[in-house]
Design a protein around this motif. Sequence first.
Motif, PDB file in Angstrom:
ATOM      1  N   LEU A 163      48.897  40.331  38.199  1.00 47.67           N
ATOM      2  CA  LEU A 163      49.809  39.845  37.169  1.00 47.67           C
ATOM      3  C   LEU A 163      51.042  40.748  37.140  1.00 47.67           C
ATOM      4  O   LEU A 163      51.031  41.842  37.720  1.00 47.67           O
ATOM      5  N   PRO A 164      52.132  40.326  36.491  1.00 50.03           N
ATOM      6  CA  PRO A 164      53.331  41.178  36.434  1.00 50.03           C
ATOM      7  C   PRO A 164      53.073  42.569  35.861  1.00 50.03           C
ATOM      8  O   PRO A 164      53.770  43.516  36.223  1.00 50.03           O
ATOM      9  N   ASP A 165      52.063  42.719  34.994  1.00 55.92           N
ATOM     10  CA  ASP A 165      51.764  44.034  34.429  1.00 55.92           C
ATOM     11  C   ASP A 165      50.835  44.857  35.321  1.00 55.92           C
ATOM     12  O   ASP A 165      50.402  45.942  34.933  1.00 55.92           O
ATOM     13  N   GLY A 166      50.515  44.338  36.501  1.00 58.45           N
ATOM     14  CA  GLY A 166      49.664  45.074  37.430  1.00 58.45           C
ATOM     15  C   GLY A 166      48.183  44.830  37.272  1.00 58.45           C
ATOM     16  O   GLY A 166      47.385  45.343  38.062  1.00 58.45           O
ATOM     17  N   LYS A 167      47.784  44.033  36.293  1.00 54.57           N
ATOM     18  CA  LYS A 167      46.372  43.751  36.089  1.00 54.57           C
ATOM     19  C   LYS A 167      45.920  42.639  37.039  1.00 54.57           C
ATOM     20  O   LYS A 167      46.741  41.833  37.498  1.00 54.57           O
ATOM     21  N   PRO A 168      44.616  42.577  37.329  1.00 58.61           N
ATOM     22  CA  PRO A 168      44.131  41.532  38.238  1.00 58.61           C
ATOM     23  C   PRO A 168      44.313  40.143  37.651  1.00 58.61           C
ATOM     24  O   PRO A 168      44.140  39.932  36.451  1.00 58.61           O
ATOM     25  N   ASP A 169      44.692  39.192  38.494  1.00 54.31           N
ATOM     26  CA  ASP A 169      44.958  37.821  38.079  1.00 54.31           C
ATOM     27  C   ASP A 169      43.682  36.995  38.226  1.00 54.31           C
ATOM     28  O   ASP A 169      43.308  36.593  39.332  1.00 54.31           O
ATOM     29  N   SER A 170      42.997  36.733  37.124  1.00 49.28           N
ATOM     30  CA  SER A 170      41.746  35.977  37.173  1.00 49.28           C
ATOM     31  C   SER A 170      41.986  34.512  37.546  1.00 49.28           C
ATOM     32  O   SER A 170      41.137  33.879  38.165  1.00 49.28           O
ATOM     33  N   GLU A 171      43.148  33.971  37.196  1.00 49.36           N
ATOM     34  CA  GLU A 171      43.447  32.582  37.521  1.00 49.36           C
ATOM     35  C   GLU A 171      43.602  32.402  39.041  1.00 49.36           C
ATOM     36  O   GLU A 171      43.160  31.400  39.605  1.00 49.36           O
ATOM     37  N   TYR A 172      44.209  33.389  39.692  1.00 50.38           N
ATOM     38  CA  TYR A 172      44.359  33.328  41.155  1.00 50.38           C
ATOM     39  C   TYR A 172      42.992  33.344  41.832  1.00 50.38           C
ATOM     40  O   TYR A 172      42.749  32.594  42.786  1.00 50.38           O
ATOM     41  N   ALA A 173      42.086  34.189  41.324  1.00 49.17           N
ATOM     42  CA  ALA A 173      40.734  34.229  41.886  1.00 49.17           C
ATOM     43  C   ALA A 173      40.038  32.887  41.701  1.00 49.17           C
ATOM     44  O   ALA A 173      39.329  32.410  42.604  1.00 49.17           O
ATOM     45  N   ARG A 174      40.237  32.246  40.556  1.00 39.92           N
ATOM     46  CA  ARG A 174      39.620  30.944  40.317  1.00 39.92           C
ATOM     47  C   ARG A 174      40.174  29.904  41.277  1.00 39.92           C
ATOM     48  O   ARG A 174      39.438  29.056  41.795  1.00 39.92           O
ATOM     49  N   GLU A 175      41.482  29.962  41.559  1.00 41.12           N
ATOM     50  CA  GLU A 175      42.089  29.015  42.496  1.00 41.12           C
ATOM     51  C   GLU A 175      41.529  29.184  43.906  1.00 41.12           C
ATOM     52  O   GLU A 175      41.414  28.213  44.661  1.00 41.12           O
ATOM     53  N   LEU A 176      41.189  30.404  44.265  1.00 34.66           N
ATOM     54  CA  LEU A 176      40.608  30.641  45.584  1.00 34.66           C
ATOM     55  C   LEU A 176      39.183  30.110  45.683  1.00 34.66           C
ATOM     56  O   LEU A 176      38.688  29.881  46.790  1.00 34.66           O
ATOM     57  N   GLY A 177      38.517  29.931  44.554  1.00 37.44           N
ATOM     58  CA  GLY A 177      37.128  29.486  44.565  1.00 37.44           C
ATOM     59  C   GLY A 177      36.135  30.605  44.360  1.00 37.44           C
ATOM     60  O   GLY A 177      34.933  30.421  44.583  1.00 37.44           O
ATOM     61  N   VAL A 186      33.000  43.094  45.135  1.00 38.58           N
ATOM     62  CA  VAL A 186      34.259  43.175  45.871  1.00 38.58           C
ATOM     63  C   VAL A 186      35.294  43.900  45.016  1.00 38.58           C
ATOM     64  O   VAL A 186      35.078  44.133  43.822  1.00 38.58           O
ATOM     65  N   ARG A 187      36.408  44.222  45.617  1.00 36.68           N
ATOM     66  CA  ARG A 187      37.526  44.763  44.846  1.00 36.68           C
ATOM     67  C   ARG A 187      38.156  43.631  44.046  1.00 36.68           C
ATOM     68  O   ARG A 187      38.341  42.527  44.558  1.00 36.68           O
ATOM     69  N   VAL A 188      38.515  43.897  42.832  1.00 38.57           N
ATOM     70  CA  VAL A 188      38.904  42.838  41.920  1.00 38.57           C
ATOM     71  C   VAL A 188      40.254  42.225  42.272  1.00 38.57           C
ATOM     72  O   VAL A 188      40.553  41.086  41.877  1.00 38.57           O
ATOM     73  N   THR A 189      41.103  42.915  43.004  1.00 32.59           N
ATOM     74  CA  THR A 189      42.423  42.388  43.325  1.00 32.59           C
ATOM     75  C   THR A 189      42.525  41.863  44.751  1.00 32.59           C
ATOM     76  O   THR A 189      43.088  40.796  44.994  1.00 32.59           O
ATOM     77  N   THR A 190      41.984  42.584  45.723  1.00 32.25           N
ATOM     78  CA  THR A 190      42.107  42.174  47.123  1.00 32.25           C
ATOM     79  C   THR A 190      40.890  41.419  47.620  1.00 32.25           C
ATOM     80  O   THR A 190      40.945  40.816  48.695  1.00 32.25           O
ATOM     81  N   PHE A 191      39.771  41.481  46.899  1.00 36.64           N
ATOM     82  CA  PHE A 191      38.522  40.810  47.250  1.00 36.64           C
ATOM     83  C   PHE A 191      37.915  41.355  48.541  1.00 36.64           C
ATOM     84  O   PHE A 191      37.102  40.698  49.182  1.00 36.64           O
ATOM     85  N   ALA A 192      38.327  42.561  48.924  1.00 36.86           N
ATOM     86  CA  ALA A 192      37.752  43.218  50.094  1.00 36.86           C
ATOM     87  C   ALA A 192      36.468  43.931  49.688  1.00 36.86           C
ATOM     88  O   ALA A 192      36.128  44.028  48.501  1.00 36.86           O
ATOM     89  N   LYS A 193      35.751  44.445  50.667  1.00 42.24           N
ATOM     90  CA  LYS A 193      34.532  45.211  50.383  1.00 42.24           C
ATOM     91  C   LYS A 193      34.910  46.459  49.603  1.00 42.24           C
ATOM     92  O   LYS A 193      35.958  47.054  49.850  1.00 42.24           O
ATOM     93  N   GLY A 231      30.177  29.945  45.030  1.00 41.85           N
ATOM     94  CA  GLY A 231      31.614  30.085  45.230  1.00 41.85           C
ATOM     95  C   GLY A 231      31.958  30.602  46.608  1.00 41.85           C
ATOM     96  O   GLY A 231      31.110  30.715  47.505  1.00 41.85           O
ATOM     97  N   LEU A 232      33.223  30.915  46.812  1.00 43.10           N
ATOM     98  CA  LEU A 232      33.728  31.407  48.095  1.00 43.10           C
ATOM     99  C   LEU A 232      33.202  32.811  48.376  1.00 43.10           C
ATOM    100  O   LEU A 232      33.154  33.659  47.490  1.00 43.10           O
ATOM    101  N   ASP A 233      32.821  33.045  49.624  1.00 45.69           N
ATOM    102  CA  ASP A 233      32.445  34.386  50.069  1.00 45.69           C
ATOM    103  C   ASP A 233      33.648  34.999  50.778  1.00 45.69           C
ATOM    104  O   ASP A 233      34.005  34.564  51.880  1.00 45.69           O
ATOM    105  N   PRO A 234      34.330  35.978  50.179  1.00 46.71           N
ATOM    106  CA  PRO A 234      35.563  36.515  50.779  1.00 46.71           C
ATOM    107  C   PRO A 234      35.340  37.269  52.073  1.00 46.71           C
ATOM    108  O   PRO A 234      36.310  37.613  52.744  1.00 46.71           O
ATOM    109  N   LEU A 252      42.266  30.322  54.527  1.00 46.41           N
ATOM    110  CA  LEU A 252      42.605  28.953  54.161  1.00 46.41           C
ATOM    111  C   LEU A 252      42.701  28.796  52.641  1.00 46.41           C
ATOM    112  O   LEU A 252      43.567  28.075  52.140  1.00 46.41           O
ATOM    113  N   ALA A 253      41.816  29.489  51.909  1.00 43.92           N
ATOM    114  CA  ALA A 253      41.862  29.413  50.454  1.00 43.92           C
ATOM    115  C   ALA A 253      43.144  30.041  49.916  1.00 43.92           C
ATOM    116  O   ALA A 253      43.759  29.512  48.983  1.00 43.92           O
ATOM    117  N   ARG A 254      43.555  31.172  50.491  1.00 45.74           N
ATOM    118  CA  ARG A 254      44.817  31.807  50.061  1.00 45.74           C
ATOM    119  C   ARG A 254      46.001  30.892  50.350  1.00 45.74           C
ATOM    120  O   ARG A 254      46.925  30.766  49.537  1.00 45.74           O
TER     121      ARG A 254
END
Length: 444
Positions: free
Chosen positions: A14-28, A124-131, A189-192, A200-202
């Motif tokens: 998000l603009p304030d630097g916090k993780p965007d939960s809506e973006y994660a939902r859009e990815l699945g 996963v990491r809350v922003t990048t969804f990496a390990k 859900g999606l497995d990152p 493809l989800a991004r």
Amino acid sequence: MTVSRDASLEPGFLPDGKPDSEYARELGLLAAGKGRRSLAFAFDAILWLTIASIGIFGTMPLWGDIRPDPDALSAIVRNDAFGTAIIFYVVSQGLLTVLGLVQLIMHGIRGVTFGKMIFKLRTVRVTTFAKPGFWRIVARALVMYLAAVVVPFLGAVVFLISPVWDPQGRGRGWHDRFVGAWMIDTKKGLDPTDAKALRLARKAATSTPVADLAPLPSLATRAGHAADVDFVPSARSSSGVIAAHASREPSVPLAPLEPWEAPVIGSPEAPGSPPPASSTAVPPAAPASPVPTSRVTESAHPVPTASTPPASTPLAESPARAVPAAAPARGSFSAELRFDDGIRVPVHGSGLLGRNPDPRPGEHIDHLIPVADATLQISKTHASFGFDEQGFWVSDRNSSNGTTVIPPSGDPVDLAVGQRLHLAPGTAVLIGGRRFTVELSSTS
């Protein structure tokens, strides 16, 4: 069709630097549910208690000598079961240490523990969804341990139930938020960790839907009639192209197409130059019903071939395997694929493009067009094309790097796997690092 979103904000934040939960939902990505999360924790706890029980039951013979007495220690040492109890205790503590290290390593480099793996959960990491990484998980465990030390037992319990108070409703406990971690459900859900699915989800999440291309009028109309009379297919010829109804004979006789041999796309001719015309055209065959084509490498009649390039210049990864195709039926469509290196390939019926295209078992294909790509982004069988009553279509064949369509006026379209998109004349298609333009015509 899609257009890119504003890229000034990095996806996931998000603009304030916090993780965007809506973006994660859009990815699945889905947050782990309380039930399965509790079951995973219970499984890990039971595994720990099972190993700890080795030491617990092994030292039980010594418990009777434990008392607030200065001679208690001497009594424990003199107990006949002392040696056996020490062995059980050391084995138990050693196995618990190994289990703890294995769990930490698995959780850090793969995002799972034994319990999470069984119940299809992953951290996963809350922003990048990496390990999450080993040291991030170590810090998470230390936070829990310190909470248990400061407030014995209750401190750890408070942290364990803290996901209930997550303001974003994503089930992140205090220990998760401290290290920027998030537990997700990979069963529903999606497995990152699936790189292709995440890519493809991004791509889908960072795009905004736009109206698709308007349906094109039929390109096949009867000679001498108005252009707005739609062609109604009633039969399919053996070569896979739409044939006109037998009662709709054109008023002007048509000359059949000349046979052709697909050139090697990516040969060393100068980009933008037309193909060499050093060969002599083969006289056209007498008009007749369409002749079925087959997937072989030679024709029964001589076919004009392009001049051979210098031996020192590498060609495409495999030779062209398309054969001279039969002339399309009257009233059918044809097209020309104009590649970025100047090669022009006339096509009708169905075809495949790729590094070394190969049909599926039992699949009839009229054109197999190998395409060389210096960037190595083209899959073996990358895309397919064909004709139907609406005109020329192209589709992605589950390629690694996708197929993109660029209309003459409009925004690029990233095709979903198996999606057929009908193209207007002049539309460009990107496959890997190569590009070709589609020019359409009708044989009627």
